[in-house]
Design a protein around this motif. Structure first.
Motif, PDB file in Angstrom:
ATOM      1  N   HIS A  58     -33.310 -10.097 -25.566  1.00 10.99           N
ATOM      2  CA  HIS A  58     -33.714 -11.255 -24.765  1.00 10.99           C
ATOM      3  C   HIS A  58     -32.989 -11.259 -23.409  1.00 10.99           C
ATOM      4  O   HIS A  58     -33.570 -11.641 -22.395  1.00 10.99           O
ATOM      5  N   PHE A  59     -31.742 -10.813 -23.398  1.00 16.45           N
ATOM      6  CA  PHE A  59     -30.956 -10.793 -22.160  1.00 16.45           C
ATOM      7  C   PHE A  59     -31.627  -9.971 -21.067  1.00 16.45           C
ATOM      8  O   PHE A  59     -31.387 -10.166 -19.879  1.00 16.45           O
ATOM      9  N   LEU A  60     -32.485  -9.025 -21.441  1.00 17.41           N
ATOM     10  CA  LEU A  60     -33.082  -8.104 -20.482  1.00 17.41           C
ATOM     11  C   LEU A  60     -34.403  -8.626 -19.916  1.00 17.41           C
ATOM     12  O   LEU A  60     -34.917  -8.079 -18.941  1.00 17.41           O
ATOM     13  N   SER A  61     -34.946  -9.692 -20.482  1.00 17.15           N
ATOM     14  CA  SER A  61     -36.220 -10.226 -19.990  1.00 17.15           C
ATOM     15  C   SER A  61     -36.070 -10.731 -18.563  1.00 17.15           C
ATOM     16  O   SER A  61     -35.087 -11.384 -18.220  1.00 17.15           O
ATOM     17  N   GLY A  62     -37.049 -10.414 -17.723  1.00 17.63           N
ATOM     18  CA  GLY A  62     -37.041 -10.874 -16.336  1.00 17.63           C
ATOM     19  C   GLY A  62     -37.218  -9.731 -15.365  1.00 17.63           C
ATOM     20  O   GLY A  62     -37.629  -8.627 -15.728  1.00 17.63           O
TER      21      GLY A  62
END
Length: 198
Positions: A58-62
Motif C-alpha cells: 500500500h505504501f507504494l500506491s501513487g
C-alpha cells in the motif's frame, strides 16, 4: 512496518481512467497466466519468511519521481524516472508502471500475494516486448524491510539476485538490488532507486 498514512488514488480525467483500467486488466491477465509458474518458482527456491499479507505494498500506491543509480560496465550510471502504482484486488496485487522518458523506456512491475503461502511474487514486463518474466522473485516484509530473491544462470554460472525495499515513509522509500555469483557468500550492489512521492 512503520505507520503510513493511507493514500487513495482516484483518477481525475478520462486518460487516467483508461490507464487504470488497462493496468487492472494487465494484472488480471498476468495473474491468470502465471499462477502455475508462481507455484513452481516458489517451491524451487529457498523459502523466505512467510509473512506476506494483503496491503503490504500500500505504501507504494501513487505517483513517484525516482532517482536511479545503476552499475554498468563497472561505472555508476545515474538517471531519473517516474512511476505510477495502484493497489488492486483488495491489496493482494500491486501494479507499477515505470517510465524513463529520457531513455524511451517503460515497464510494468506486477506483485502478487499467494495468500496461502504468505509470499509475494514480483514479476517484470519490459514495455519493448510485452513479455512477462517466466519466474518471479519471491519474498515478504519483516520488520519494515522487504526482501525478494530469485536465481538465474549466466551460461553455466548460477547467479542469485536480491531486491530489497527499505527506508519506507509516507513520502519516500528505497529499492536496491544486489547479485551474488558465489551462492550468497558475497553480494555486489548493482542498482539503487530512491523513490520520492510526486
Amino acid at each position: 512496518m512503520s505507520t503510513i498514512a493511507k493514500i487513495e488514488i482516484e483518477p481525475t480525467n478520462p486518460s487516467d481512467l483508461k490507464r487504470r483500467s488497462l493496468l487492472q486488466l494487465a494484472a488480471g491477465l498476468a495473474a491468470t497466466a502465471t499462477a502455475i509458474q508462481t507455484t513452481a518458482a516458489i517451491s524451487s527456491q529457498a523459502t523466505p519468511a512467510a509473512t506476506g499479507k494483503p496491503g503490504d505494498f500500500h505504501f507504494l500506491s501513487g505517483n513517484w519521481k525516482i532517482k536511479h543509480r545503476r552499475l554498468k560496465d563497472k561505472e555508476w550510471d545515474i538517471f531519473e524516472g517516474e512511476a505510477s502504482v495502484i493497489e488492486i484486488l483488495g491489496g493482494v496485487a500491486s501494479v507499477e508502471e515505470l517510465r524513463i522518458p529520457a531513455r524511451d523506456f517503460s515497464g510494468m512491475g506486477l506483485r502478487l500475494l499467494d495468500t496461502e503461502r504468505k509470499l509475494w511474487a514480483d514479476y517484470w514486463v519490459n514495455g519493448k516486448n510485452g513479455v512477462l518474466t517466466p519466474a518471479p522473485s519471491v519474498g515478504s516484509f519483516v520488520n519494515g524491510v522487504g526482501t525478494w530473491e530469485s536465481a538465474y544462470k549466466d551460461g553455466e554460472q548460477a547467479i542469485l539476485v536480491r531486491g530489497i525495499w527499505d527506508q519506507i515513509t509516507s513520502n519516500s522509500c528505497r529499492w536496491y538490488q544486489s547479485i551474488s555469483s558465489d551462492q550468497g557468500q558475497s553480494w555486489q550492489e548493482n542498482w539503487v532507486m530512491h523513490w520520492q512521492r510526486a
